[in-house]
Design a protein around this motif. Structure first.
Motif, short mmCIF file in Angstrom:
data_model
loop_
_atom_site.label_atom_id
_atom_site.label_comp_id
_atom_site.label_asym_id
_atom_site.label_seq_id
_atom_site.Cartn_x
_atom_site.Cartn_y
_atom_site.Cartn_z
N UNK A 115 43.00 -28.71 -53.71
CA UNK A 115 42.59 -29.72 -54.67
C UNK A 115 43.73 -30.63 -55.07
N UNK A 116 44.91 -30.06 -55.27
CA UNK A 116 46.08 -30.88 -55.62
C UNK A 116 46.46 -31.81 -54.48
N UNK A 117 46.32 -31.34 -53.24
CA UNK A 117 46.59 -32.21 -52.09
C UNK A 117 45.59 -33.36 -52.04
N UNK A 118 44.32 -33.08 -52.35
CA UNK A 118 43.33 -34.14 -52.40
C UNK A 118 43.66 -35.18 -53.45
N UNK A 119 44.16 -34.72 -54.61
CA UNK A 119 44.58 -35.65 -55.67
C UNK A 119 45.73 -36.52 -55.19
N UNK A 120 46.72 -35.90 -54.53
CA UNK A 120 47.90 -36.65 -54.08
C UNK A 120 47.55 -37.64 -52.96
N UNK A 121 46.72 -37.21 -52.03
CA UNK A 121 46.42 -38.06 -50.87
C UNK A 121 45.38 -39.14 -51.20
N UNK A 122 44.33 -38.76 -51.94
CA UNK A 122 43.16 -39.62 -52.07
C UNK A 122 43.01 -40.28 -53.43
N UNK A 123 43.70 -39.75 -54.45
CA UNK A 123 43.61 -40.36 -55.75
C UNK A 123 42.86 -39.51 -56.76
N UNK A 124 42.78 -40.05 -57.97
CA UNK A 124 42.16 -39.34 -59.07
C UNK A 124 40.71 -38.99 -58.77
N UNK A 125 40.28 -37.84 -59.20
CA UNK A 125 38.94 -37.27 -59.03
C UNK A 125 38.73 -36.63 -57.66
N UNK A 126 39.44 -37.09 -56.62
CA UNK A 126 39.16 -36.58 -55.29
C UNK A 126 39.65 -35.15 -55.10
N UNK A 127 40.64 -34.73 -55.89
CA UNK A 127 41.05 -33.33 -55.82
C UNK A 127 39.93 -32.41 -56.21
N UNK A 128 39.16 -32.78 -57.22
CA UNK A 128 38.00 -31.98 -57.61
C UNK A 128 36.97 -31.94 -56.49
N UNK A 129 36.80 -33.07 -55.82
CA UNK A 129 35.83 -33.11 -54.73
C UNK A 129 36.23 -32.16 -53.61
N UNK A 336 39.37 -32.14 -46.94
CA UNK A 336 40.09 -33.37 -47.27
C UNK A 336 39.37 -34.59 -46.71
N UNK A 337 38.97 -34.51 -45.45
CA UNK A 337 38.22 -35.61 -44.85
C UNK A 337 36.89 -35.82 -45.56
N UNK A 338 36.21 -34.73 -45.89
CA UNK A 338 34.91 -34.84 -46.53
C UNK A 338 34.97 -35.51 -47.89
N UNK A 339 36.06 -35.30 -48.62
CA UNK A 339 36.17 -35.89 -49.96
C UNK A 339 36.57 -37.36 -49.93
#
Length: 550
Positions: A115-129, A336-339
């Protein structure tokens, strides 16, 4: 005077999303199935025996089961499970439940890192996704709730993904996370998987998106940290038990592929592609959606995900063992791709995922409630008959606490699915909530029924209850004994866990003998049968108590 504020510096737009709902959902998903049950096949009895052996003074670097090396679980997992058992048992949880806290911890670490990687790579909210997509993948359920080493692999993969995401901003932490993930993989999945991810990390240097100074420094630090750490386990094993080190090197060093003297491959791609359909749903269709919406080669995280998937797919393709839990190697990049394009999911596709989840999980929940009434009250009669067929040792048992938990989950799920204006993220949230509902109902309403079918405890109790009173007294006083073959590992483990008889290993002087063989097998000459039994519907594993003919 007018000034220009760069987009990166502008205050983020307000949001109505509530992060605590994700934490609540993750909490509700993690805990059902941890408590109030015995050890279930195939791995839990052996893993718990290894934990107990460590607590009783066995070597720290070599998990052992019945005094034999057991390389199917990471020593790191054994250490953590033993720590929880020592801290929590018996005052807060029974020994089995306390040991399972290790799976909860490692799974939570994996979810947090991904989730933290999703936040760093994709931006806010995407880590939760990313976290919600992972919770919605049914393949993650067993490794999160059962004793076994795959949760360590998931945590290590999450650490690697988080390390990559930090490379552009926090070099030291990125190097520690990436190198630590590789090192943890080496001791939990063999050397080949971390080697493949190391090569993938080096391969990223060929792409312009990863050609920046901070990533170079991250790689140098990660390799400088990981390589010495990866040598710790084999060096410690060699120093403490050279014979066990030789076994590990020759047969287990490369994980699923064997060792230096038993390295083997096979073509297993069709098996893994088939099981990926359910194991990683909804991650894989959402990943495909993202791939059709944008050029992944133009995104740093897209290049990483493609290279990671390519490396893991090559390993799965040539894996000699068809073990569905190895598909966890693909989950972090797929999530990660899905989010990435979840918010851009077309309303029709989001509605379909939402509708499919409501129908599938809703019907499953109704079936579970009907099954609960059938196995406890005999209605519907046909369903009650089938429930007895699959779990004949079950005794109707209604506990108020599991009932309250089950009743509380159902209206919460109904509230979630009745929200309006369903978009991609809400559809994935509802899917994860549906998975959580069904799992919670199974581990509350159905837990005693499942326990009676999957545990060896009823079989052990049945055998000991069938013994004549005189024989029980003789066995208790040591006037007689029961022998068991050293190779009957399952019998030795389960009688050690659930029985009161002290079995002797390969003692020819004993008048009684416990054998592990399919039910209905021929009786050896010179012996006659006193009892035989097996877990329900198990045709390959059974037990028999024999008495020496006079």
């Amino acid at each position: 005077m007018l000034t220009y504020t760069p987009p990166e510096s502008r205050s983020p737009a307000p949001t109505r999303e509530k992060p605590w709902l994700l934490l609540l959902l993750a909490f509700a998903w993690l805990w059902p199935g941890i408590f109030s049950r015995d050890l279930w096949n195939p791995a839990e009895p052996a893993v718990f025996t290894a934990v107990e052996a460590f607590l009783n003074g066995a070597a720290a670097w070599l998990p052992t089961v019945l005094d034999q090396p057991y390389f199917n679980v990471s020593p790191v997992y054994v250490w953590v499970a033993a720590l929880f058992e020592r801290l929590l048992s018996p005052w807060a949880a029974d020994a089995y439940s306390a040991a399972r806290f290790a799976s909860v911890l490692f799974t939570a670490v994996g979810l947090l890192c991904c989730g933290s990687a999703g936040f760093r790579f994709l931006g806010r909210h995407q880590g939760r996704s990313v976290a919600l997509i992972l919770i919605g993948c049914t393949g993650l359920i067993t490794m999160a709730h059962f004793l076994g080493g795959q949760s360590v692999v998931f945590a290590a993969l999450g650490m690697c993904l988080y390390g990559f995401s930090l490379a552009q901003t926090r070099v030291i932490m990125a190097a520690l996370m990436l190198g630590g993930g590789w090192a943890l993989l080496s001791v939990s999945a063999g050397l080949l998987l971390p080697a493949a991810l190391m090569l993938a990390a080096l391969g990223l240097l060929a792409h312009p998106q990863w050609q920046f100074k901070r990533y170079y420094l991250t790689l140098v630090g990660a390799f400088a940290f990981a390589l010495p750490m990866m040598l710790v386990y084999p060096f410690a094993l060699f120093k403490t038990d050279a014979a066990a080190f030789a076994v590990w090197l020759h047969h287990y060093a490369f994980g699923a592929f064997g060792g230096t003297q038993s390295f083997q491959t096979a073509f297993s791609l069709p098996y893994y592609l088939k099981n990926l359909l359910w194991f990683a749903f909804p991650a894989w269709p959402l990943a495909i959606w993202t791939a059709t919406r944008m050029q992944l080669s133009r995104q740093r995280w897209g290049v990483l995900a493609l290279v990671w998937l390519a490396a893991a797919t090559v390993l799965l393709t040539f894996s000699p063992h068809r073990y569905q839990d190895h598909l966890v190697w693909l989950l972090p990049p797929l999530a990660l791709l899905g989010a990435a394009q979840l918010d851009g999911l077309r309303r029709g596709a989001a509605a379909f995922i939402n509708w499919f989840g409501i129908m599938a999980f809703g019907l499953f929940a109704v079936f579970l409630w009907l099954g609960f009434f059938a196995m406890n009250y005999g209605w519907p009669a046909k369903l009650a008959e089938r429930s007895y067929y699959f779990s004949p040792y079950y005794i109707p048992d209604i506990n108020i606490m599991p009932m309250l938990v089950a009743v509380s989950f159902t209206p919460v799920w109904l509230w979630a699915i009745t929200r309006k204006h369903i978009r991609g993220r809400q559809a994935v949230t509802n899917w994860a909530a549906g998975v959580t509902l069904v799992w919670a109902l199974m581990m509350t309403l159905f837990l005693p029924w499942l326990d009676a079918a999957k545990s060896h405890a009823p079989v052990v109790r049945q055998m000991e209850a069938s013994l004549p009173a005189g024989l029980k007294t003789a066995l208790a006083e040591g006037a007689s004994c029961v022998s068991v073959d050293a190779g009957a590992a399952t019998a030795r483990i389960v009688w050690q866990q659930y029985g009161t008889l002290k079995l002797r290993v390969n003692d020819a002087s004993c008048a009684y003998r416990l054998v592990q063989q399919p039910k209905g097998s021929a009786i050896p000459d010179g012996w006659h049968l006193l009892w035989e039994g097996a877990r329900p519907r198990n045709k390959t594993e059974g037990f028999a108590l024999l008495e020496k003919a006079v």
